[in-house]
Design a protein around this motif. Structure first.
Motif, PDB file in Angstrom:
ATOM      1  N   GLU A 126     -35.531  19.271  87.672  1.00 34.62           N
ATOM      2  CA  GLU A 126     -35.928  18.587  88.742  1.00 34.62           C
ATOM      3  C   GLU A 126     -35.129  17.396  88.870  1.00 34.62           C
ATOM      4  OE1 GLU A 126     -38.479  19.329  90.776  1.00 34.62           O
ATOM      5  OE2 GLU A 126     -38.991  20.892  89.662  1.00 34.62           O
ATOM      6  N   THR A 127     -34.941  16.817  90.150  1.00 34.17           N
ATOM      7  CA  THR A 127     -33.888  15.703  90.410  1.00 34.17           C
ATOM      8  C   THR A 127     -34.386  14.449  91.183  1.00 34.17           C
ATOM      9  OG1 THR A 127     -33.330  16.681  92.595  1.00 34.17           O
ATOM     10  CG2 THR A 127     -32.026  17.534  90.778  1.00 34.17           C
ATOM     11  N   THR A 128     -35.919  14.622  91.082  1.00 32.38           N
ATOM     12  CA  THR A 128     -36.652  13.360  91.560  1.00 32.38           C
ATOM     13  C   THR A 128     -37.673  13.063  90.687  1.00 32.38           C
ATOM     14  OG1 THR A 128     -38.214  14.736  92.995  1.00 32.38           O
ATOM     15  CG2 THR A 128     -36.024  14.118  94.070  1.00 32.38           C
ATOM     16  N   PRO A 129     -38.109  11.941  90.643  1.00 28.55           N
ATOM     17  CA  PRO A 129     -39.183  11.431  89.855  1.00 28.55           C
ATOM     18  C   PRO A 129     -40.552  12.119  90.197  1.00 28.55           C
ATOM     19  CG  PRO A 129     -38.632   9.443  91.280  1.00 28.55           C
ATOM     20  CD  PRO A 129     -37.675  10.373  91.346  1.00 28.55           C
ATOM     21  N   LEU A 130     -40.909  12.109  91.437  1.00 29.14           N
ATOM     22  CA  LEU A 130     -42.000  12.815  91.683  1.00 29.14           C
ATOM     23  C   LEU A 130     -42.093  14.288  91.458  1.00 29.14           C
ATOM     24  CD1 LEU A 130     -44.538  11.994  93.250  1.00 29.14           C
ATOM     25  CD2 LEU A 130     -43.900  12.683  95.524  1.00 29.14           C
ATOM     26  N   ALA A 178     -44.685  13.222  74.720  1.00 26.74           N
ATOM     27  CA  ALA A 178     -45.177  13.805  75.866  1.00 26.74           C
ATOM     28  C   ALA A 178     -45.652  12.477  76.900  1.00 26.74           C
ATOM     29  CB  ALA A 178     -46.440  14.617  75.748  1.00 26.74           C
ATOM     30  N   PHE A 179     -46.647  11.833  76.373  1.00 26.10           N
ATOM     31  CA  PHE A 179     -47.134  10.310  77.076  1.00 26.10           C
ATOM     32  C   PHE A 179     -45.946   9.612  77.518  1.00 26.10           C
ATOM     33  CE2 PHE A 179     -49.083   6.368  77.738  1.00 26.10           C
ATOM     34  CZ  PHE A 179     -50.200   6.865  78.275  1.00 26.10           C
ATOM     35  N   SER A 180     -44.835   9.444  76.400  1.00 33.88           N
ATOM     36  CA  SER A 180     -43.883   8.277  76.995  1.00 33.88           C
ATOM     37  C   SER A 180     -42.995   8.911  78.151  1.00 33.88           C
ATOM     38  CB  SER A 180     -42.981   8.311  75.741  1.00 33.88           C
ATOM     39  OG  SER A 180     -43.457   7.780  74.623  1.00 33.88           O
ATOM     40  N   HIS A 181     -42.876  10.285  78.119  1.00 29.76           N
ATOM     41  CA  HIS A 181     -42.114  10.819  79.127  1.00 29.76           C
ATOM     42  C   HIS A 181     -42.837  10.756  80.605  1.00 29.76           C
ATOM     43  CE1 HIS A 181     -39.416  13.109  76.047  1.00 29.76           C
ATOM     44  NE2 HIS A 181     -38.906  12.465  76.923  1.00 29.76           N
ATOM     45  N   MET A 182     -44.206  11.024  80.554  1.00 30.44           N
ATOM     46  CA  MET A 182     -45.094  10.743  81.782  1.00 30.44           C
ATOM     47  C   MET A 182     -44.940   9.409  82.196  1.00 30.44           C
ATOM     48  SD  MET A 182     -48.704  12.093  82.445  1.00 30.44           S
ATOM     49  CE  MET A 182     -48.470  13.899  82.515  1.00 30.44           C
ATOM     50  N   GLN A 183     -45.071   8.474  81.266  1.00 31.61           N
ATOM     51  CA  GLN A 183     -45.135   6.824  81.791  1.00 31.61           C
ATOM     52  C   GLN A 183     -43.720   6.640  82.307  1.00 31.61           C
ATOM     53  OE1 GLN A 183     -46.852   4.209  78.934  1.00 31.61           O
ATOM     54  NE2 GLN A 183     -45.971   2.434  80.092  1.00 31.61           N
ATOM     55  N   ALA A 184     -42.735   7.103  81.669  1.00 31.33           N
ATOM     56  CA  ALA A 184     -41.396   6.733  82.336  1.00 31.33           C
ATOM     57  C   ALA A 184     -41.302   7.440  83.701  1.00 31.33           C
ATOM     58  CB  ALA A 184     -40.283   7.196  81.280  1.00 31.33           C
ATOM     59  N   THR A 185     -41.776   8.481  83.945  1.00 32.66           N
ATOM     60  CA  THR A 185     -41.528   9.171  85.308  1.00 32.66           C
ATOM     61  C   THR A 185     -42.465   8.304  86.245  1.00 32.66           C
ATOM     62  OG1 THR A 185     -41.074  11.188  84.089  1.00 32.66           O
ATOM     63  CG2 THR A 185     -41.908  11.262  86.486  1.00 32.66           C
ATOM     64  N   GLY A 188     -48.068  -0.447  91.232  1.00 27.22           N
ATOM     65  CA  GLY A 188     -49.392  -0.890  90.400  1.00 27.22           C
ATOM     66  C   GLY A 188     -48.876  -0.937  89.143  1.00 27.22           C
ATOM     67  N   ASP A 189     -50.021  -0.840  88.041  1.00 25.00           N
ATOM     68  CA  ASP A 189     -49.683  -0.796  86.819  1.00 25.00           C
ATOM     69  C   ASP A 189     -49.070   0.566  85.995  1.00 25.00           C
ATOM     70  OD1 ASP A 189     -49.834  -1.513  83.874  1.00 25.00           O
ATOM     71  OD2 ASP A 189     -51.857  -0.571  83.690  1.00 25.00           O
ATOM     72  N   PRO A 190     -48.074   0.749  85.597  1.00 26.07           N
ATOM     73  CA  PRO A 190     -47.611   1.985  85.280  1.00 26.07           C
ATOM     74  C   PRO A 190     -48.590   2.559  84.049  1.00 26.07           C
ATOM     75  CG  PRO A 190     -45.991   0.308  84.357  1.00 26.07           C
ATOM     76  CD  PRO A 190     -46.943  -0.559  85.424  1.00 26.07           C
ATOM     77  N   LEU A 191     -48.998   1.652  83.154  1.00 28.70           N
ATOM     78  CA  LEU A 191     -49.872   2.428  82.136  1.00 28.70           C
ATOM     79  C   LEU A 191     -51.083   2.925  82.826  1.00 28.70           C
ATOM     80  CD1 LEU A 191     -50.428   3.206  79.256  1.00 28.70           C
ATOM     81  CD2 LEU A 191     -51.441   0.761  78.983  1.00 28.70           C
ATOM     82  N   GLY A 192     -51.661   2.103  83.679  1.00 34.82           N
ATOM     83  CA  GLY A 192     -53.012   2.626  84.385  1.00 34.82           C
ATOM     84  C   GLY A 192     -52.803   3.993  85.114  1.00 34.82           C
ATOM     85  N   ILE A 193     -51.678   3.867  86.180  1.00 35.15           N
ATOM     86  CA  ILE A 193     -51.324   5.193  86.810  1.00 35.15           C
ATOM     87  C   ILE A 193     -50.979   6.215  85.787  1.00 35.15           C
ATOM     88  CG2 ILE A 193     -49.935   6.077  88.507  1.00 35.15           C
ATOM     89  CD1 ILE A 193     -49.175   3.285  89.559  1.00 35.15           C
TER      90      ILE A 193
END
Length: 226
Positions: free
Chosen positions: A89-93, A137-144, A156-161
């Motif tokens: 994948e080349t985009t964050p989304l 796993a959680f760190s990679h999702m939050q970084a994305t 917004g707040d990255p942790l909350g999202i």
């Protein structure tokens, strides 16, 4: 439930880490075959590895500590699956979508392990909270999610999202594991639509305004349509 006993040769000096890993692997296999963790006694794990029960306690203080180690190992496997799924994948989304789909796929492929790691009460609550929040796993999702914010997709707040997006993936996985007979349709398509809806909702939320009520959302949507 117990596995056939296997005679194990005496471990060489310094092989304690290897034996610990073998214990975790055996426990994971037995748990995958059981209906619940209570059905897998320490004695069965010892027999599967080919050691005595006291040998297990040289590496784990009790069964709860062994289950916590299994949970940590499950999260490592989950992270490997997520990283592999998002490798091209080349985009964050795009990465966030790949992570979510891989999460659901892993849960459906390993229902007993997923149930132990996420659906059952925490074996060691304080330890597991730290392991989850600091897991790859959680760190990679939050970084994305942070990349999505930087790209102007979310706000917004990255942790909350991250928690919100995780909750969506978990909800899909848990529902399909608990109620597999419901008419979800094709699992991957159902998961993709649900994850996409959550991401679109998160993206639109900042455009509508902070804490929008149903009326505000309806008015905003009406203005977007021709």
């Amino acid at each position: 439930m117990s596995a056939p006993a296997v005679r194990r040769t005496r471990s060489k000096r310094g092989s304690g880490d290897q034996l610990r890993e073998e214990i975790v692997v055996a426990a994971k296999r037995l748990l995958a075959e059981a209906d619940r963790a209570d059905d897998v006694p320490i004695r069965a794990v010892a027999e599967a590895v080919g050691v005595t029960t006291p040998s297990i306690y040289l590496h784990f203080a009790d069964k709860q500590e062994l289950l916590a180690a299994v949970v940590a190992d499950v999260f490592r496997e989950l992270d490997d699956a997520m990283i592999a799924a998002a490798a091209h994948e080349t985009t964050p989304l795009g990465r966030l979508r790949a992570f979510g789909l891989a999460y659901v796929r892993f849960a459906l492929d390993h229902p007993e392990h997923y149930r132990l790691a996420v659906l059952e009460p925490c074996p060691k609550p304080n330890i597991e909270v730290d392991e989850v929040l600091h897991s790859s796993a959680f760190s990679h999702m939050q970084a994305t999610v942070e990349e999505c914010i930087a790209a102007g997709i979310f706000a917004g707040d990255p942790l909350g999202i991250t928690f919100e997006m995780w909750a969506v993936a978990h909800g899909v996985a848990a529902l399909m594991i608990a109620k597999p007979y419901l008419p979800f349709g094709e699992a991957e398509e159902f998961a993709d639509r649900t994850l996409c809806a959550a991401a679109l909702g998160q993206a639109a939320r900042s455009l509508v305004g902070a804490d929008p009520d149903p009326g505000t959302v309806s008015d905003w949507l009406a203005r977007q349509r021709p």
